[in-house]
Motif scaffolding. Structure first.
Motif, PDB file in Angstrom:
ATOM      1  N   CYS A 188       0.838  -1.211   0.000  1.00 42.89           N
ATOM      2  CA  CYS A 188       0.000   0.000   0.000  1.00 42.89           C
ATOM      3  C   CYS A 188       0.867   1.254   0.000  1.00 42.89           C
ATOM      4  O   CYS A 188       0.545   2.242  -0.668  1.00 42.89           O
ATOM      5  CB  CYS A 188      -0.914   0.005   1.221  1.00 42.89           C
ATOM      6  N   ILE A 189       1.954   1.220   0.751  1.00 37.49           N
ATOM      7  CA  ILE A 189       2.856   2.378   0.820  1.00 37.49           C
ATOM      8  C   ILE A 189       3.424   2.687  -0.564  1.00 37.49           C
ATOM      9  O   ILE A 189       3.524   3.858  -0.956  1.00 37.49           O
ATOM     10  CB  ILE A 189       3.989   2.125   1.830  1.00 37.49           C
ATOM     11  N   ARG A 190       3.775   1.657  -1.327  1.00 35.45           N
ATOM     12  CA  ARG A 190       4.297   1.875  -2.673  1.00 35.45           C
ATOM     13  C   ARG A 190       3.254   2.572  -3.543  1.00 35.45           C
ATOM     14  O   ARG A 190       3.582   3.452  -4.357  1.00 35.45           O
ATOM     15  CB  ARG A 190       4.709   0.547  -3.295  1.00 35.45           C
ATOM     16  N   ARG A 191       1.986   2.177  -3.366  1.00 37.28           N
ATOM     17  CA  ARG A 191       0.931   2.801  -4.159  1.00 37.28           C
ATOM     18  C   ARG A 191       0.707   4.259  -3.745  1.00 37.28           C
ATOM     19  O   ARG A 191       0.432   5.112  -4.586  1.00 37.28           O
ATOM     20  CB  ARG A 191      -0.369   1.993  -4.041  1.00 37.28           C
ATOM     21  N   SER A 197       3.509   6.236  -5.265  1.00 35.87           N
ATOM     22  CA  SER A 197       3.289   6.414  -6.699  1.00 35.87           C
ATOM     23  C   SER A 197       2.235   7.480  -6.965  1.00 35.87           C
ATOM     24  O   SER A 197       2.377   8.300  -7.885  1.00 35.87           O
ATOM     25  CB  SER A 197       2.845   5.075  -7.308  1.00 35.87           C
ATOM     26  N   GLU A 198       1.199   7.496  -6.138  1.00 36.97           N
ATOM     27  CA  GLU A 198       0.127   8.492  -6.300  1.00 36.97           C
ATOM     28  C   GLU A 198       0.648   9.902  -6.036  1.00 36.97           C
ATOM     29  O   GLU A 198       0.289  10.853  -6.734  1.00 36.97           O
ATOM     30  CB  GLU A 198      -1.015   8.150  -5.344  1.00 36.97           C
ATOM     31  N   LEU A 199       1.492  10.043  -5.025  1.00 34.55           N
ATOM     32  CA  LEU A 199       2.081  11.356  -4.714  1.00 34.55           C
ATOM     33  C   LEU A 199       3.010  11.814  -5.839  1.00 34.55           C
ATOM     34  O   LEU A 199       3.026  13.000  -6.201  1.00 34.55           O
ATOM     35  CB  LEU A 199       2.850  11.283  -3.391  1.00 34.55           C
ATOM     36  N   SER A 252      -4.857   5.532  -2.177  1.00 32.65           N
ATOM     37  CA  SER A 252      -3.986   4.487  -1.636  1.00 32.65           C
ATOM     38  C   SER A 252      -3.749   4.657  -0.144  1.00 32.65           C
ATOM     39  O   SER A 252      -3.668   3.668   0.595  1.00 32.65           O
ATOM     40  CB  SER A 252      -2.653   4.490  -2.378  1.00 32.65           C
ATOM     41  N   ASP A 253      -3.611   5.895   0.341  1.00 38.64           N
ATOM     42  CA  ASP A 253      -3.381   6.064   1.777  1.00 38.64           C
ATOM     43  C   ASP A 253      -4.639   5.761   2.558  1.00 38.64           C
ATOM     44  O   ASP A 253      -4.598   5.297   3.695  1.00 38.64           O
ATOM     45  CB  ASP A 253      -2.839   7.466   2.086  1.00 38.64           C
ATOM     46  N   SER A 254      -5.809   5.989   1.946  1.00 36.53           N
ATOM     47  CA  SER A 254      -7.063   5.604   2.601  1.00 36.53           C
ATOM     48  C   SER A 254      -7.123   4.089   2.765  1.00 36.53           C
ATOM     49  O   SER A 254      -7.511   3.568   3.817  1.00 36.53           O
ATOM     50  CB  SER A 254      -8.246   6.093   1.767  1.00 36.53           C
ATOM     51  N   GLU A 255      -6.698   3.370   1.739  1.00 35.39           N
ATOM     52  CA  GLU A 255      -6.641   1.901   1.807  1.00 35.39           C
ATOM     53  C   GLU A 255      -5.670   1.456   2.895  1.00 35.39           C
ATOM     54  O   GLU A 255      -5.967   0.543   3.680  1.00 35.39           O
ATOM     55  CB  GLU A 255      -6.192   1.362   0.447  1.00 35.39           C
ATOM     56  N   PHE A 256      -4.512   2.099   2.967  1.00 29.36           N
ATOM     57  CA  PHE A 256      -3.485   1.749   3.952  1.00 29.36           C
ATOM     58  C   PHE A 256      -4.007   1.900   5.371  1.00 29.36           C
ATOM     59  O   PHE A 256      -3.907   0.974   6.193  1.00 29.36           O
ATOM     60  CB  PHE A 256      -2.252   2.642   3.731  1.00 29.36           C
ATOM     61  N   PHE A 257      -4.584   3.058   5.682  1.00 22.16           N
ATOM     62  CA  PHE A 257      -4.972   3.317   7.068  1.00 22.16           C
ATOM     63  C   PHE A 257      -6.259   2.612   7.475  1.00 22.16           C
ATOM     64  O   PHE A 257      -6.432   2.273   8.645  1.00 22.16           O
ATOM     65  CB  PHE A 257      -5.080   4.823   7.305  1.00 22.16           C
TER      66      PHE A 257
END
Length: 430
Positions: free
Chosen positions: A33-36, A39-41, A141-146
């Motif tokens: 997830c962090i990689r995604r 990539s989004e940033l 992606s960060d929403s998915e991570f958290f």
């Protein structure tokens, strides 16, 4: 060895139930997830270096990372503060691509027509008020991570509550069983009162889950230190041969159950300890790759005291002390404060402090009226009515050996005093 591998290895090698392993932090999935997120940033032109500069602006952060909502329903977001009239500050050290990306975000938020109208108003000299605006940038992606991390924390805390409830139940059952085998004579012809008292005394002195030293502020033990102290306790019980003194056939199995309860607490502590480490490391990795500062904001958002707060050992120790260790009274709780021996026969003064009868008689003979504990004048007024009959019977029942020794010492002391008085009278007559 990388943490992801060592974390998986510990989960496999330790004696954790399958449902525990299933509830553990999914470290590798979170790394993906962090990689995604990264990539989004990057697609927005927001590299780690750019974000660090934007967050650390001298006149206040241009970017702020925050969590909006509650733990059960939230949206992490990146908030961009800017001047709606002048746009993105030109003095920011941004690449052309990054500035273009941010301007596109701003235009999308305010609308191109509104931006043009404001620009015309400035050119015409029209006064514009409240031009500071914000743009909220949602990162999928960060929403998915958290949300994944929050879900796992919730599962772990539920698992800890379940484990705590099960261990409490075992402790209560164990307390009832040990009360039965350690019941004093004559109620129990095979009483194991003294062996169990010695076991609990060593257990308390071992300070397994909490330090018993005031100099250490009774601080909570680490998992490693608790395991070390538990080993010390079992070795000490074995060295003193206490188990060989059991008379009741149920006591050996109850001792094994007692050790098993402590091992269960250690296992839960170890499981949550490695998951706390996994959570800390994954948040640090998230910040290293994104510079969003989640290490500070996320734990506070999840819980003011921090996620996965360790309270199991404290809760279980309270249950152990109140429902198990207290079923067998310890001698230290019934010592006379003057002679430091068992308070037989116990005299309770009007101030509620208790002393053995011999020490109180000596105080009265010395014409001392102040209680040695609180200095209230109540010693000389004490008489046979101050004898605590209930406590006297309790001490004789639960401390028969100590009470017998103390009674014999009192009788010898009385006899010596009587002999001295007779000898003194004889000398006067002659």
């Amino acid at each position: 060895m990388k943490f992801a591998h060592s974390f998986s290895q510990v989960l496999e090698e330790e004696d954790f139930p399958a449902d525990w392993r299933a509830a553990a932090i999914r470290y590798r999935e979170l790394k993906k997830c962090i990689r995604r997120v990264q990539s989004e940033l990057l697609d927005l032109g927001l590299t780690v270096e750019v974000l660090k500069g934007l967050v650390e602006e001298a006149e206040g952060p241009v970017f702020k990372y925050m969590f909006d909502g509650t733990v059960h329903s939230f949206q992490p977001k990146l908030v961009l503060t800017f001047d709606a009239v002048n746009g993105i500050p030109l003095d920011l050290n941004l690449s052309q691509d990054t500035r273009r990306s941010l301007e596109n975000l701003v235009k999308k938020e305010l609308g191109k027509e509104e931006m043009e109208a404001k620009s015309l108003a400035v050119k015409d000299g029209t006064e514009i008020c409240g031009s500071i605006r914000v743009v909220e940038i949602a990162l999928n992606s960060d929403s998915e991570f958290f949300h994944l991390l929050t879900s796992e924390i919730t599962s772990l805390e539920a698992l800890q509550s379940k484990s705590e409830s099960e261990i409490r139940s075992h402790v209560l059952q164990l307390g009832q069983s040990i009360t039965a085998v350690a019941a004093p004579k004559p109620r129990n012809s095979k009483s194991d009162l003294y062996p169990w008292r010695e076991i609990f005394r060593i257990y308390l002195e071992s300070g397994i889950f909490f330090s018993n030293l005031e100099s250490e502020s009774h601080q909570e033990r680490t998992v490693e230190k608790a395991a070390e102290r538990l080993t010390f306790f079992t070795d000490e019980v074995r060295r003193l041969g206490i188990q060989t003194k059991f008379k009741n056939p149920y006591s050996p199995s109850l001792f094994k159950m007692f050790l098993s309860v402590n091992m269960d607490v250690l296992r839960v502590m170890r499981f949550h300890d490695i998951n706390r480490t996994a959570m800390t490391k994954i948040l640090k990795k998230f910040d290293k790759r994104t510079a969003l500062g989640a290490c500070q904001t996320f734990p506070v958002f999840v819980a003011p005291t921090g996620p996965l707060t360790s309270h199991l050992s404290r809760a279980i120790c309270h249950t152990l002390c109140t429902s198990l260790l207290n079923v067998i009274p310890q001698l230290d709780d019934y010592l006379c404060p003057i002679c430091s021996s068992i308070s037989v026969k116990p005299v309770r003064l009007s101030c509620s402090h208790i002393f053995c009868v011999r020490c109180l008689v000596k105080l009265q003979r010395a014409n001392k009226d102040s209680c040695p504990m609180c200095r209230r004048n109540c010693v000389l007024g004490a008489d046979a009515g101050n004898l605590d009959i209930g406590l006297y019977n309790f001490l004789k029942e639960y401390f028969p050996k100590e009470a017998k020794i103390k009674q014999a010492e009192n009788e010898r002391e009385v006899a010596v005093e009587h002999w001295k008085n007779i000898h003194s009278e004889s000398c006067v007559i002659s």
